[in-house]
Write a protein that holds these residues in place. Sequence first.
Motif, PDB file in Angstrom:
ATOM      1  N   ALA A 127       0.821  -1.211   0.000  1.00  0.00           N
ATOM      2  CA  ALA A 127       0.000   0.000   0.000  1.00  0.00           C
ATOM      3  C   ALA A 127       0.853   1.258   0.000  1.00  0.00           C
ATOM      4  O   ALA A 127       0.416   2.311  -0.465  1.00  0.00           O
ATOM      5  CB  ALA A 127      -0.948  -0.005   1.199  1.00  0.00           C
ATOM      6  N   ASN A 128       2.071   1.179   0.496  1.00  0.00           N
ATOM      7  CA  ASN A 128       2.963   2.332   0.547  1.00  0.00           C
ATOM      8  C   ASN A 128       3.774   2.526  -0.728  1.00  0.00           C
ATOM      9  O   ASN A 128       4.390   3.576  -0.904  1.00  0.00           O
ATOM     10  CB  ASN A 128       3.943   2.202   1.718  1.00  0.00           C
ATOM     11  CG  ASN A 128       3.259   2.274   3.055  1.00  0.00           C
ATOM     12  OD1 ASN A 128       2.168   2.826   3.193  1.00  0.00           O
ATOM     13  ND2 ASN A 128       3.891   1.707   4.055  1.00  0.00           N
ATOM     14  N   LEU A 129       3.784   1.542  -1.594  1.00  0.00           N
ATOM     15  CA  LEU A 129       4.649   1.614  -2.771  1.00  0.00           C
ATOM     16  C   LEU A 129       4.304   2.756  -3.728  1.00  0.00           C
ATOM     17  O   LEU A 129       5.220   3.401  -4.234  1.00  0.00           O
ATOM     18  CB  LEU A 129       4.677   0.276  -3.503  1.00  0.00           C
ATOM     19  CG  LEU A 129       5.420  -0.840  -2.764  1.00  0.00           C
ATOM     20  CD1 LEU A 129       5.392  -2.119  -3.586  1.00  0.00           C
ATOM     21  CD2 LEU A 129       6.844  -0.444  -2.441  1.00  0.00           C
ATOM     22  N   PRO A 130       3.028   3.054  -4.004  1.00  0.00           N
ATOM     23  CA  PRO A 130       2.761   4.193  -4.886  1.00  0.00           C
ATOM     24  C   PRO A 130       3.326   5.501  -4.322  1.00  0.00           C
ATOM     25  O   PRO A 130       3.897   6.303  -5.068  1.00  0.00           O
ATOM     26  CB  PRO A 130       1.224   4.238  -4.964  1.00  0.00           C
ATOM     27  CG  PRO A 130       0.810   2.826  -4.702  1.00  0.00           C
ATOM     28  CD  PRO A 130       1.800   2.322  -3.684  1.00  0.00           C
ATOM     29  N   GLN A 131       3.202   5.687  -3.033  1.00  0.00           N
ATOM     30  CA  GLN A 131       3.751   6.891  -2.398  1.00  0.00           C
ATOM     31  C   GLN A 131       5.272   6.886  -2.473  1.00  0.00           C
ATOM     32  O   GLN A 131       5.887   7.890  -2.802  1.00  0.00           O
ATOM     33  CB  GLN A 131       3.300   6.975  -0.943  1.00  0.00           C
ATOM     34  CG  GLN A 131       3.833   8.196  -0.231  1.00  0.00           C
ATOM     35  CD  GLN A 131       3.397   8.247   1.231  1.00  0.00           C
ATOM     36  OE1 GLN A 131       2.870   7.287   1.770  1.00  0.00           O
ATOM     37  NE2 GLN A 131       3.639   9.372   1.864  1.00  0.00           N
ATOM     38  N   ARG A 132       5.874   5.742  -2.203  1.00  0.00           N
ATOM     39  CA  ARG A 132       7.334   5.632  -2.277  1.00  0.00           C
ATOM     40  C   ARG A 132       7.826   5.904  -3.694  1.00  0.00           C
ATOM     41  O   ARG A 132       8.860   6.539  -3.891  1.00  0.00           O
ATOM     42  CB  ARG A 132       7.807   4.249  -1.815  1.00  0.00           C
ATOM     43  CG  ARG A 132       7.409   3.867  -0.420  1.00  0.00           C
ATOM     44  CD  ARG A 132       8.396   4.111   0.595  1.00  0.00           C
ATOM     45  NE  ARG A 132       9.726   3.809   0.135  1.00  0.00           N
ATOM     46  CZ  ARG A 132      10.757   3.707   0.929  1.00  0.00           C
ATOM     47  NH1 ARG A 132      10.609   3.841   2.201  1.00  0.00           N
ATOM     48  NH2 ARG A 132      11.954   3.478   0.448  1.00  0.00           N
ATOM     49  N   ALA A 133       7.089   5.422  -4.678  1.00  0.00           N
ATOM     50  CA  ALA A 133       7.465   5.660  -6.078  1.00  0.00           C
ATOM     51  C   ALA A 133       7.395   7.147  -6.403  1.00  0.00           C
ATOM     52  O   ALA A 133       8.264   7.677  -7.094  1.00  0.00           O
ATOM     53  CB  ALA A 133       6.553   4.858  -7.011  1.00  0.00           C
ATOM     54  N   GLY A 134       6.372   7.826  -5.891  1.00  0.00           N
ATOM     55  CA  GLY A 134       6.254   9.261  -6.107  1.00  0.00           C
ATOM     56  C   GLY A 134       7.400  10.031  -5.488  1.00  0.00           C
ATOM     57  O   GLY A 134       7.956  10.953  -6.099  1.00  0.00           O
ATOM     58  N   ILE A 135       7.772   9.645  -4.292  1.00  0.00           N
ATOM     59  CA  ILE A 135       8.901  10.286  -3.603  1.00  0.00           C
ATOM     60  C   ILE A 135      10.184  10.045  -4.394  1.00  0.00           C
ATOM     61  O   ILE A 135      10.985  10.953  -4.591  1.00  0.00           O
ATOM     62  CB  ILE A 135       9.022   9.759  -2.158  1.00  0.00           C
ATOM     63  CG1 ILE A 135       7.831  10.249  -1.328  1.00  0.00           C
ATOM     64  CG2 ILE A 135      10.353  10.167  -1.532  1.00  0.00           C
ATOM     65  CD1 ILE A 135       7.697   9.573   0.031  1.00  0.00           C
ATOM     66  N   LEU A 136      10.355   8.809  -4.863  1.00  0.00           N
ATOM     67  CA  LEU A 136      11.558   8.462  -5.619  1.00  0.00           C
ATOM     68  C   LEU A 136      11.670   9.300  -6.891  1.00  0.00           C
ATOM     69  O   LEU A 136      12.760   9.756  -7.239  1.00  0.00           O
ATOM     70  CB  LEU A 136      11.526   6.969  -5.950  1.00  0.00           C
ATOM     71  CG  LEU A 136      12.815   6.325  -6.409  1.00  0.00           C
ATOM     72  CD1 LEU A 136      13.908   6.459  -5.357  1.00  0.00           C
ATOM     73  CD2 LEU A 136      12.572   4.857  -6.720  1.00  0.00           C
ATOM     74  N   CYS A 137      10.552   9.542  -7.550  1.00  0.00           N
ATOM     75  CA  CYS A 137      10.576  10.323  -8.798  1.00  0.00           C
ATOM     76  C   CYS A 137      10.937  11.787  -8.566  1.00  0.00           C
ATOM     77  O   CYS A 137      11.270  12.497  -9.514  1.00  0.00           O
ATOM     78  CB  CYS A 137       9.234  10.218  -9.515  1.00  0.00           C
ATOM     79  SG  CYS A 137       8.967   8.592 -10.257  1.00  0.00           S
ATOM     80  N   ASN A 138      10.870  12.233  -7.335  1.00  0.00           N
ATOM     81  CA  ASN A 138      11.252  13.606  -7.004  1.00  0.00           C
ATOM     82  C   ASN A 138      12.659  13.695  -6.414  1.00  0.00           C
ATOM     83  O   ASN A 138      13.108  14.778  -6.058  1.00  0.00           O
ATOM     84  CB  ASN A 138      10.231  14.219  -6.037  1.00  0.00           C
ATOM     85  CG  ASN A 138       8.954  14.564  -6.749  1.00  0.00           C
ATOM     86  OD1 ASN A 138       8.948  15.316  -7.706  1.00  0.00           O
ATOM     87  ND2 ASN A 138       7.856  13.989  -6.298  1.00  0.00           N
ATOM     88  N   ASP A 139      13.345  12.562  -6.332  1.00  0.00           N
ATOM     89  CA  ASP A 139      14.699  12.503  -5.795  1.00  0.00           C
ATOM     90  C   ASP A 139      15.695  12.857  -6.902  1.00  0.00           C
ATOM     91  O   ASP A 139      15.698  12.221  -7.963  1.00  0.00           O
ATOM     92  CB  ASP A 139      14.963  11.095  -5.253  1.00  0.00           C
ATOM     93  CG  ASP A 139      16.352  10.942  -4.679  1.00  0.00           C
ATOM     94  OD1 ASP A 139      17.308  10.789  -5.474  1.00  0.00           O
ATOM     95  OD2 ASP A 139      16.490  10.963  -3.446  1.00  0.00           O
ATOM     96  N   ASP A 140      16.507  13.865  -6.675  1.00  0.00           N
ATOM     97  CA  ASP A 140      17.453  14.314  -7.699  1.00  0.00           C
ATOM     98  C   ASP A 140      18.395  13.200  -8.154  1.00  0.00           C
ATOM     99  O   ASP A 140      18.698  13.086  -9.349  1.00  0.00           O
ATOM    100  CB  ASP A 140      18.267  15.503  -7.205  1.00  0.00           C
ATOM    101  CG  ASP A 140      17.451  16.783  -7.141  1.00  0.00           C
ATOM    102  OD1 ASP A 140      16.395  16.870  -7.810  1.00  0.00           O
ATOM    103  OD2 ASP A 140      17.870  17.707  -6.415  1.00  0.00           O
ATOM    104  N   GLN A 141      18.877  12.383  -7.225  1.00  0.00           N
ATOM    105  CA  GLN A 141      19.781  11.300  -7.612  1.00  0.00           C
ATOM    106  C   GLN A 141      19.060  10.262  -8.468  1.00  0.00           C
ATOM    107  O   GLN A 141      19.629   9.746  -9.424  1.00  0.00           O
ATOM    108  CB  GLN A 141      20.381  10.626  -6.379  1.00  0.00           C
ATOM    109  CG  GLN A 141      21.489  11.412  -5.735  1.00  0.00           C
ATOM    110  CD  GLN A 141      22.159  10.598  -4.648  1.00  0.00           C
ATOM    111  OE1 GLN A 141      21.495   9.975  -3.813  1.00  0.00           O
ATOM    112  NE2 GLN A 141      23.472  10.588  -4.663  1.00  0.00           N
TER     113      GLN A 141
END
Length: 84
Positions: free
Chosen positions: A5-19
């Motif tokens: 259930a947390n993966l969509p949110q984690r994916a969104g956060i990852l897409c905003n990570d500069d690295q």
Amino acid sequence: MTRPANLPQRAGILCNDDQFREFAATRCGLPGHQFGAEATAVYLRQVCQIRSRRELAENHAAQERFERLRTEFDAWRGRIAAQR
């Protein structure tokens, strides 16, 4: 493993990570560049073979692909040893 259930949110956060944006661009043949958030999201959806990050909550195959991508990213940035 992260709760699905947390993966969509984690994916969104990852897409905003500069690295991660740099990692995605590098993986697409553009070393030294950095994608924007939308191009990174497109990359993530292609790698995970999904239309929407929401699918990560229920699609087990996509969850595995996402976890593999995160592992490859962690290896790329030196947080873990590269897999052989």
